[in-house]
Motif scaffolding. Structure first.
Motif, mmCIF file in Angstrom:
data_model
loop_
_atom_site.group_PDB
_atom_site.id
_atom_site.type_symbol
_atom_site.label_atom_id
_atom_site.label_comp_id
_atom_site.label_asym_id
_atom_site.label_seq_id
_atom_site.Cartn_x
_atom_site.Cartn_y
_atom_site.Cartn_z
ATOM 1 N N ILE A 121 0.854 -1.187 0.000
ATOM 2 C CA ILE A 121 0.000 0.000 0.000
ATOM 3 C C ILE A 121 0.888 1.235 0.000
ATOM 4 O O ILE A 121 1.576 1.508 0.991
ATOM 5 C CB ILE A 121 -0.913 0.020 1.235
ATOM 6 C CG1 ILE A 121 -1.770 -1.251 1.291
ATOM 7 C CG2 ILE A 121 -1.797 1.264 1.237
ATOM 8 C CD1 ILE A 121 -2.560 -1.408 2.570
ATOM 9 N N PRO A 122 0.915 2.000 -1.096
ATOM 10 C CA PRO A 122 1.648 3.271 -1.092
ATOM 11 C C PRO A 122 0.845 4.305 -0.301
ATOM 12 O O PRO A 122 -0.374 4.410 -0.463
ATOM 13 C CB PRO A 122 1.719 3.654 -2.579
ATOM 14 C CG PRO A 122 1.296 2.421 -3.332
ATOM 15 C CD PRO A 122 0.370 1.687 -2.418
ATOM 16 N N ILE A 123 1.520 5.058 0.557
ATOM 17 C CA ILE A 123 0.870 6.093 1.349
ATOM 18 C C ILE A 123 1.565 7.415 1.071
ATOM 19 O O ILE A 123 2.779 7.532 1.235
ATOM 20 C CB ILE A 123 0.939 5.792 2.859
ATOM 21 C CG1 ILE A 123 0.328 4.421 3.165
ATOM 22 C CG2 ILE A 123 0.225 6.886 3.654
ATOM 23 C CD1 ILE A 123 -1.152 4.326 2.932
ATOM 24 N N ARG A 124 0.802 8.412 0.661
ATOM 25 C CA ARG A 124 1.347 9.730 0.349
ATOM 26 C C ARG A 124 0.853 10.764 1.341
ATOM 27 O O ARG A 124 -0.319 10.757 1.721
ATOM 28 C CB ARG A 124 0.984 10.136 -1.084
ATOM 29 C CG ARG A 124 1.790 9.380 -2.128
ATOM 30 C CD ARG A 124 1.327 9.626 -3.550
ATOM 31 N NE ARG A 124 2.310 9.140 -4.496
ATOM 32 C CZ ARG A 124 2.507 7.872 -4.805
ATOM 33 N NH1 ARG A 124 1.754 6.944 -4.231
ATOM 34 N NH2 ARG A 124 3.441 7.501 -5.664
ATOM 35 N N GLY A 125 1.771 11.653 1.760
ATOM 36 C CA GLY A 125 1.430 12.693 2.723
ATOM 37 C C GLY A 125 1.180 14.034 2.056
ATOM 38 O O GLY A 125 1.419 14.211 0.858
ATOM 39 N N ALA A 126 0.744 14.990 2.863
ATOM 40 C CA ALA A 126 0.370 16.312 2.345
ATOM 41 C C ALA A 126 1.559 17.084 1.798
ATOM 42 O O ALA A 126 1.401 17.956 0.932
ATOM 43 C CB ALA A 126 -0.316 17.114 3.452
ATOM 44 N N GLN A 127 2.769 16.791 2.282
ATOM 45 C CA GLN A 127 3.970 17.504 1.845
ATOM 46 C C GLN A 127 4.774 16.698 0.833
ATOM 47 O O GLN A 127 5.957 16.962 0.622
ATOM 48 C CB GLN A 127 4.846 17.834 3.062
ATOM 49 C CG GLN A 127 4.140 18.613 4.148
ATOM 50 C CD GLN A 127 3.600 19.928 3.643
ATOM 51 O OE1 GLN A 127 4.282 20.643 2.893
ATOM 52 N NE2 GLN A 127 2.391 20.268 4.046
ATOM 53 N N GLY A 128 4.135 15.722 0.187
ATOM 54 C CA GLY A 128 4.820 14.922 -0.821
ATOM 55 C C GLY A 128 5.542 13.712 -0.268
ATOM 56 O O GLY A 128 6.245 13.010 -1.000
#
Length: 243
Positions: A121-128
């Motif tokens: 599962i790739p997880i991306r945050g608000a700051q990239g």
């Protein structure tokens, strides 16, 4: 199923040190064999080595080999993790056809440790920021069967692990910023180095000897744990020690 309805595997006060035991407990409860998590991309000013963001239940021999050879640079799973926004199953067979021979070698070596099939599962945050969370089984059919009833639980665990890991990295950055103190001369040397000036040119600008400039640059690099003065200048900039 509402993915966000799954209860957290973590307690509110948990820190990053709880990631491995909590996730080992979860995969054991699900009848799976391993979990793995790594931050592939963190905040822009983060200098933490990639290996230090790895949390996993894989055998130590495989973890040591994986980190020693920096297999995250060629691993098909991390490769696809960079490019995918959706969870994906992986394993031997058709999945590997799209990857180069040197990438498939990672799977061949992992096979010796019964690391054969997984869901990532790739997880991306608000700051990239980007991390990948993986659960593993040596049996493809078993993994697929488990995930039919545990999608929400595993996805929630991935998101919570990502959050805990990023909080830990933020703490490490704060400690690094507050642990390193550069003298004014060291800051000046690194600032001019960042501008592309040589030691001789900086010496002329500051009105001191070239050997003294080199001493200040070497001292700054030592404090920052840098490879050389150029590396030190970049690190100091990222840590906001110079402008």
């Amino acid at each position: 199923m509402d993915l966000w309805a799954a209860p957290s595997e973590y307690d509110a006060q948990d820190g990053a040190e709880k990631i491995t035991p909590r996730m080992c407990s979860m995969v054991g409860d699900l009848g799976l064999e391993h979990f793995s998590f790594i931050v592939l991309k963190s905040a822009q000013d983060d200098l933490t080595p990639l290996a230090h963001t790895l949390f996993t239940s894989y055998p130590k021999e495989w973890v040591d080999r994986y980190t020693r050879h920096k297999y995250w640079d060629v691993d098909p799973v991390t490769d696809l993790g960079h490019r995918s926004i959706r969870p994906f199953f992986w394993g031997h067979g058709p999945f590997l056809r799209a990857f180069a021979k040197k990438q498939r070698v990672v799977f061949d070596e992992a096979d010796a440790f019964d690391i054969r099939y997984g869901l990532t599962i790739p997880i991306r945050g608000a700051q990239g920021e980007l991390s990948v969370f993986t659960v593993v089984s040596s049996r493809k059919a078993h993994l697929e069967e488990v995930m039919q009833g545990a999608t929400g639980r595993v996805y929630s665990a991935a998101v919570d692990t990502h959050e805990l890991a990023l909080k830990e990295l933020a703490k490490q950055r704060w400690r690094a910023q507050n642990a390193v103190e550069l003298s004014e001369r060291e800051k000046e040397c690194l600032s001019w180095t960042l501008e592309g000036k040589t030691a001789g040119e900086i010496a002329t600008i500051l009105g001191i000897s070239t050997s003294t400039i080199n001493q200040h640059a070497s001292s700054a690099a030592g404090k920052l744990g840098s490879l050389n003065k150029h590396h030190a200048a970049v690190q100091a900039l990222r840590l906001k020690l110079i402008q």
